[in-house]
Design a protein around this motif. Structure first.
Motif, mmCIF file in Angstrom:
data_model
loop_
_atom_site.group_PDB
_atom_site.id
_atom_site.type_symbol
_atom_site.label_atom_id
_atom_site.label_comp_id
_atom_site.label_asym_id
_atom_site.label_seq_id
_atom_site.Cartn_x
_atom_site.Cartn_y
_atom_site.Cartn_z
ATOM 1 N N ALA A 29 0.825 -1.205 0.000
ATOM 2 C CA ALA A 29 0.000 0.000 0.000
ATOM 3 C C ALA A 29 0.859 1.255 0.000
ATOM 4 C CB ALA A 29 -0.927 0.000 1.211
ATOM 5 N N LEU A 30 1.929 1.248 0.781
ATOM 6 C CA LEU A 30 2.812 2.415 0.839
ATOM 7 C C LEU A 30 3.669 2.522 -0.416
ATOM 8 C CD1 LEU A 30 4.056 2.301 4.534
ATOM 9 C CD2 LEU A 30 2.457 3.905 3.507
ATOM 10 N N GLY A 31 4.277 1.396 -0.800
ATOM 11 C CA GLY A 31 5.162 1.414 -1.960
ATOM 12 C C GLY A 31 4.427 1.660 -3.253
ATOM 13 N N GLY A 32 3.126 1.299 -3.292
ATOM 14 C CA GLY A 32 2.363 1.476 -4.515
ATOM 15 C C GLY A 32 2.231 2.918 -4.947
ATOM 16 N N VAL A 33 2.266 3.843 -3.995
ATOM 17 C CA VAL A 33 2.122 5.259 -4.354
ATOM 18 C C VAL A 33 3.461 5.963 -4.522
ATOM 19 C CG1 VAL A 33 -0.127 5.500 -3.259
ATOM 20 C CG2 VAL A 33 1.921 5.946 -1.931
ATOM 21 N N VAL A 166 10.371 4.015 1.092
ATOM 22 C CA VAL A 166 9.853 4.748 2.245
ATOM 23 C C VAL A 166 10.999 5.350 3.060
ATOM 24 C CG1 VAL A 166 8.658 4.477 4.458
ATOM 25 C CG2 VAL A 166 7.704 3.446 2.395
ATOM 26 N N GLY A 167 12.061 4.557 3.247
ATOM 27 C CA GLY A 167 13.221 5.067 3.972
ATOM 28 C C GLY A 167 13.871 6.245 3.277
ATOM 29 N N ALA A 168 13.982 6.155 1.945
ATOM 30 C CA ALA A 168 14.603 7.244 1.176
ATOM 31 C C ALA A 168 13.771 8.514 1.250
ATOM 32 C CB ALA A 168 14.773 6.816 -0.280
#
Length: 450
Positions: A29-33, A166-168
């Protein structure tokens, strides 16, 4: 809406596996955006809208949150690998499910090719003289193999891809805020000079804001994957609800926060914003050694992650369509919990798009890109209409009507802009053709069953 459990779709000999864990869904869900639209495509939006790109991303972000709220609610009640396509069929009719599913399949498969081309350009920048198509072929083979194996392999790939992205983004936001505050060593706070100077907050006027708004809408594409993946999770109902809920507020942090940091640090009319990408331009502005190249690595990971997710999403959409009698049966064959024929066909379609970009770059390839230009809006509209029909026994859904009004406004803006009008018409033509075919199939089956 009544809650149901996922079942084996009609017409399939075997069901999909349930190898995705809650941590996989959350990161999908997070990586998809966080994809190419944010890292690369946002540069064109900034160049057109200037600092008002922050407002553009805020407005489109609110619309996306409404759409995902609707989609998450329906997916929790009716878990299906067909996601919005299955909901459209249930709420409107088979023709609507056919239209939504196959148009999105074309979009995802084409996106696989485009992301492969973008990733290959980065690699050939590091290794000049190597052919782009060969790198795309290599990426395609890797992700085809990943998706042919158990679904947990896809989940693990996306988990770590998303964790890196997300980390980046998190590190970028921290460095940016410190630089704006003037406490980052070796940097000087720009204050509000880049926000109020160079034409002010709206340097492109209303037209610039419109271009930025349209760019931001399509940059948000990708969240739908989590509702497709939910059907293969251990607990579809709880999983999709939690994943969508956590993703919604983080959209604001990653997208809107990033745009605010970038236009504060970098002059919006800097050529580097488009040529290097907004994130690399911002890090170069801070003078952090090697940060620009490090961000290129992150962009490469984002593109590869998007390829992986889109191969997965396209194969599951195709599987669901076939299982519901809306496509060729061969694509619905499942082996070890994976629709392997659908994976192979989706990869071949994507690589075919890459070949078209080399063989027919002036006619066929642009036509294909225009055809998928507004598919996301078509899907979102069907999501909202499906939500209205499935909730018709409840109180007046104000937010759903607000979302539909927002989508209508965007379609009007696209029709008024010469650059996006062609995309709107091409997508409209494809949608009408698919709707016609879907309705004809529906009528034929209805007559045959009498």
């Amino acid at each position: 809406m009544p809650s149901t459990t996922a079942t084996t779709p009609q017409g399939s000999a075997a069901s999909l596996s349930h190898g995705l864990k809650q941590r996989h869904l959350s990161m999908i869900a997070l990586g998809g955006v966080i994809g190419a639209g944010l890292f690369v495509g946002s540069g064109a939006g900034i160049a057109a809208a200037g600092p008002s790109i922050v407002l553009a991303y805020t407005l489109s972000g609110l619309l996306v949150m409404l759409v995902m709220r609707m989609l998450g609610e329906m997916s929790a009640a009716y878990p299906s690998s067909g996601s919005f396509s299955a909901h459209a069929e249930r709420a409107i009719g088979p023709w609507a499910g056919f239209t939504a599913g196959w148009s999105f399949w074309v979009l995802l498969c084409t996106a696989v090719g485009l992301e492969g081309i973008g990733a290959a350009k980065i690699v050939t920048g590091w290794l000049p003289g190597t052919p782009e198509w060969a790198w795309v072929a290599l990426f395609m083979l890797v992700f085809c193999a990943t998706n042919l194996a158990a679904v947990k392999n896809f989940g693990e790939f996306e988990f770590w891809f998303a964790a890196l992205k997300v980390g980046a983004i998190g590190l970028f936001l921290v460095l940016g805020v410190l630089a704006i505050a003037g406490v980052l060593p070796g940097t000087h706070s720009p204050g509000t000079a880049n926000l109020t100077g160079r034409g002010g907050f709206f340097p492109g006027g209303g037209e610039g804001l419109v271009v930025g708004l349209l760019a931001s809408v399509f940059a948000y594409g990708g969240l739908e994957t989590v509702t497709i993946a939910a059907a293969e999770s251990e607990d579809p109902v709880r999983g999709v609800a939690s994943a969508v809920r956590t993703a919604m507020w983080r959209i604001g942090l990653f997208y809107i926060g990033s745009m605010a940091v970038i236009v504060t640090l970098v002059p919006w009319d800097s050529k580097a914003v488009v040529e290097k990408g907004p994130y690399v331009a911002a890090l170069d502005e801070l003078g952090i050694p090697g940060a620009g190249q490090l961000m290129n690595v992150v962009v490469l990971v984002a593109l590869l992650s998007a390829m992986n997710a889109n191969v997965y999403g396209s194969s599951r959409i195709a599987y669901s369509l076939v299982a519901r009698g809306l496509g060729p049966q061969a694509l619905g064959r499942v082996s070890s919990g994976v629709p392997r024929i659908a994976v192979l066909v989706s990869c071949l379609f994507g690589f075919g798009c890459v070949l078209l970009s080399h063989w027919r770059p002036d006619d066929v390839f642009p036509w294909l890109l225009n055809m998928i230009g507004a598919v996301v809006l078509v899907v979102w509209t069907l999501v909202a209409v499906s939500h209205l029909r499935l909730r018709r026994s409840r109180s007046f859904p104000v937010l759903t009507w607000a979302a539909l009004a927002g989508m209508a406004a965007i379609l009007v803006l696209m029709a008024r802009d010469p650059d996006t009008r062609v995309q709107l018409y091409a997508t409209g033509a494809m949608t009408l053709v698919l709707a016609g075919v879907g309705y004809a199939r529906q009528r034929a089956l209805s007559v045959a069953s009498v």
